[in-house]
Each structure stands twice: as C-alpha cells, then as structure tokens.
Design a protein around this motif. Sequence first.
Motif, PDB file in Angstrom:
ATOM      1  N   ASP A  61      17.615 -51.012   7.364  1.00 50.84           N
ATOM      2  CA  ASP A  61      18.216 -50.162   6.346  1.00 50.84           C
ATOM      3  C   ASP A  61      17.086 -49.457   5.593  1.00 50.84           C
ATOM      4  O   ASP A  61      16.201 -50.120   5.038  1.00 50.84           O
ATOM      5  CB  ASP A  61      19.033 -51.050   5.401  1.00 50.84           C
ATOM      6  CG  ASP A  61      19.803 -50.306   4.344  1.00 50.84           C
ATOM      7  OD1 ASP A  61      19.394 -49.190   3.956  1.00 50.84           O
ATOM      8  OD2 ASP A  61      20.816 -50.860   3.869  1.00 50.84           O
ATOM      9  N   SER A  62      17.107 -48.153   5.558  1.00 52.64           N
ATOM     10  CA  SER A  62      16.034 -47.398   4.903  1.00 52.64           C
ATOM     11  C   SER A  62      15.969 -47.639   3.397  1.00 52.64           C
ATOM     12  O   SER A  62      14.942 -47.379   2.772  1.00 52.64           O
ATOM     13  CB  SER A  62      16.178 -45.906   5.200  1.00 52.64           C
ATOM     14  OG  SER A  62      15.934 -45.671   6.567  1.00 52.64           O
ATOM     15  N   LYS A  63      17.036 -48.159   2.815  1.00 55.15           N
ATOM     16  CA  LYS A  63      16.983 -48.531   1.397  1.00 55.15           C
ATOM     17  C   LYS A  63      15.963 -49.647   1.191  1.00 55.15           C
ATOM     18  O   LYS A  63      15.295 -49.702   0.163  1.00 55.15           O
ATOM     19  CB  LYS A  63      18.369 -48.913   0.887  1.00 55.15           C
ATOM     20  CG  LYS A  63      19.342 -47.729   0.849  1.00 55.15           C
ATOM     21  CD  LYS A  63      20.681 -48.067   0.225  1.00 55.15           C
ATOM     22  CE  LYS A  63      21.528 -49.017   0.991  1.00 55.15           C
ATOM     23  NZ  LYS A  63      22.043 -48.531   2.274  1.00 55.15           N
ATOM     24  N   VAL A  64      15.825 -50.525   2.166  1.00 55.52           N
ATOM     25  CA  VAL A  64      14.820 -51.587   2.104  1.00 55.52           C
ATOM     26  C   VAL A  64      13.421 -50.972   2.150  1.00 55.52           C
ATOM     27  O   VAL A  64      12.524 -51.366   1.391  1.00 55.52           O
ATOM     28  CB  VAL A  64      15.018 -52.603   3.256  1.00 55.52           C
ATOM     29  CG1 VAL A  64      13.873 -53.599   3.321  1.00 55.52           C
ATOM     30  CG2 VAL A  64      16.363 -53.307   3.119  1.00 55.52           C
ATOM     31  N   LEU A  65      13.237 -49.982   3.013  1.00 51.51           N
ATOM     32  CA  LEU A  65      11.931 -49.319   3.101  1.00 51.51           C
ATOM     33  C   LEU A  65      11.601 -48.600   1.798  1.00 51.51           C
ATOM     34  O   LEU A  65      10.455 -48.647   1.328  1.00 51.51           O
ATOM     35  CB  LEU A  65      11.916 -48.332   4.275  1.00 51.51           C
ATOM     36  CG  LEU A  65      12.240 -48.910   5.657  1.00 51.51           C
ATOM     37  CD1 LEU A  65      12.176 -47.819   6.710  1.00 51.51           C
ATOM     38  CD2 LEU A  65      11.332 -50.071   6.001  1.00 51.51           C
ATOM     39  N   LEU A  66      12.594 -47.940   1.198  1.00 54.90           N
ATOM     40  CA  LEU A  66      12.379 -47.261  -0.080  1.00 54.90           C
ATOM     41  C   LEU A  66      11.963 -48.261  -1.148  1.00 54.90           C
ATOM     42  O   LEU A  66      11.016 -48.015  -1.909  1.00 54.90           O
ATOM     43  CB  LEU A  66      13.642 -46.508  -0.504  1.00 54.90           C
ATOM     44  CG  LEU A  66      13.550 -45.749  -1.827  1.00 54.90           C
ATOM     45  CD1 LEU A  66      12.508 -44.632  -1.751  1.00 54.90           C
ATOM     46  CD2 LEU A  66      14.916 -45.191  -2.211  1.00 54.90           C
ATOM     47  N   ALA A  67      12.634 -49.390  -1.207  1.00 51.43           N
ATOM     48  CA  ALA A  67      12.293 -50.418  -2.196  1.00 51.43           C
ATOM     49  C   ALA A  67      10.864 -50.925  -1.984  1.00 51.43           C
ATOM     50  O   ALA A  67      10.112 -51.109  -2.952  1.00 51.43           O
ATOM     51  CB  ALA A  67      13.287 -51.568  -2.128  1.00 51.43           C
ATOM     52  N   ARG A  68      10.485 -51.122  -0.747  1.00 53.79           N
ATOM     53  CA  ARG A  68       9.123 -51.607  -0.468  1.00 53.79           C
ATOM     54  C   ARG A  68       8.075 -50.559  -0.824  1.00 53.79           C
ATOM     55  O   ARG A  68       7.017 -50.881  -1.361  1.00 53.79           O
ATOM     56  CB  ARG A  68       9.004 -52.036   0.983  1.00 53.79           C
ATOM     57  CG  ARG A  68       9.799 -53.299   1.268  1.00 53.79           C
ATOM     58  CD  ARG A  68       9.622 -53.767   2.688  1.00 53.79           C
ATOM     59  NE  ARG A  68      10.507 -54.896   2.963  1.00 53.79           N
ATOM     60  CZ  ARG A  68      10.665 -55.430   4.154  1.00 53.79           C
ATOM     61  NH1 ARG A  68      10.005 -54.954   5.204  1.00 53.79           N
ATOM     62  NH2 ARG A  68      11.485 -56.445   4.324  1.00 53.79           N
ATOM     63  N   CYS A  69       8.351 -49.289  -0.521  1.00 57.11           N
ATOM     64  CA  CYS A  69       7.413 -48.220  -0.883  1.00 57.11           C
ATOM     65  C   CYS A  69       7.298 -48.112  -2.398  1.00 57.11           C
ATOM     66  O   CYS A  69       6.194 -47.937  -2.929  1.00 57.11           O
ATOM     67  CB  CYS A  69       7.853 -46.885  -0.280  1.00 57.11           C
ATOM     68  SG  CYS A  69       7.617 -46.795   1.501  1.00 57.11           S
ATOM     69  N   TYR A  70       8.425 -48.221  -3.083  1.00 65.39           N
ATOM     70  CA  TYR A  70       8.369 -48.164  -4.544  1.00 65.39           C
ATOM     71  C   TYR A  70       7.593 -49.359  -5.096  1.00 65.39           C
ATOM     72  O   TYR A  70       6.866 -49.226  -6.075  1.00 65.39           O
ATOM     73  CB  TYR A  70       9.764 -48.094  -5.156  1.00 65.39           C
ATOM     74  CG  TYR A  70       9.722 -47.829  -6.630  1.00 65.39           C
ATOM     75  CD1 TYR A  70       9.062 -46.704  -7.134  1.00 65.39           C
ATOM     76  CD2 TYR A  70      10.296 -48.692  -7.541  1.00 65.39           C
ATOM     77  CE1 TYR A  70       8.990 -46.456  -8.489  1.00 65.39           C
ATOM     78  CE2 TYR A  70      10.238 -48.450  -8.901  1.00 65.39           C
ATOM     79  CZ  TYR A  70       9.583 -47.332  -9.367  1.00 65.39           C
ATOM     80  OH  TYR A  70       9.505 -47.098 -10.717  1.00 65.39           O
ATOM     81  N   GLY A  71       7.699 -50.496  -4.443  1.00 70.44           N
ATOM     82  CA  GLY A  71       6.890 -51.653  -4.831  1.00 70.44           C
ATOM     83  C   GLY A  71       5.401 -51.366  -4.740  1.00 70.44           C
ATOM     84  O   GLY A  71       4.620 -51.767  -5.608  1.00 70.44           O
TER      85      GLY A  71
END
Length: 146
Positions: A61-71
């Motif tokens: 899920d790209s929402k997971v990738l977005l959260a990790r990038c924001y981290g």
Amino acid sequence: MAEGRELWLGGVLIPHHKGCVGHSDADVLLHAICDAMLGALSLGDIGQHFPDTDATYKGIDSKVLLARCYGLVREKGYWLVNIDSTLLLQAPKIRPYVEQMQNAIAHIVHMSKDDISIKATTTEQLSFIGREEGVVATANVLLQRY
C-alpha cells in the motif's frame, strides 16, 4: 495502465476499468509526493528506499510508503508546510475524489487537508496519457525545519 487493475490515486480507490501497473499498488500520486519529500532533502528517490527488486514491497500500500518517507523527513528535523500536486490522465475525472485524497494524505503526514493541493488535467487525448495507457503525477513540497 491495464484492464482489471485497481486504480489507486492519493490513497483512494477510484472506480475505473483500468488501473496503474507497478510493483506496489502503483499509486503514482503518493509516489510523486514521496519523491518530492525525499528530493527536497537529498535523500534519493522512492526506488532507492523501496526497490522493486525487493519482494517485501510487492503489492504494498503506497500509504505505507508515504508514511515511511515522511518519517525520514521528520528524522531530518523537518515538517511539511504544504503539498502541490498535479495528475495528468485522460480518465476518470478526479474532482469527485480530491477531498478524499486530501484527507487520506493529511492523515498520514499530520497536516491540514487545506494545505494539500491536488489538481488534474487531461492531455486532450494526446500521447500515452490520452490513450489511457498511463498516468503521470508531479508534486512539489515545502518543508520547514522545526
């Protein structure tokens, strides 16, 4: 784009007969936002952090990738001020889903949906975009050190 694939844009499932093809869920809008954040801090790109050669990211899920990038952005001591993005696609019409996309993104990056701009345009049936063979997304972000 391919028949029978789900079309995920901005973290929202959009009803359409075609969806983007990719290693993850192929949400090109979230990927563009990830790349904009990473690029703003010289952290490389989404493919460097989540390579399509790694089975861990197959179908993610790209929402997971977005959260990790924001981290990663937060680890560097920054927060997002705003996001400006554009989708280039012939169909479907995106306007009915913009607020849902803003809400999905805002929830992940802890900001107001009012600071997230999502625009869409067609290419008037020109090129691979106009033939519904693909979708392009661009994004710019403003980051501030806290």
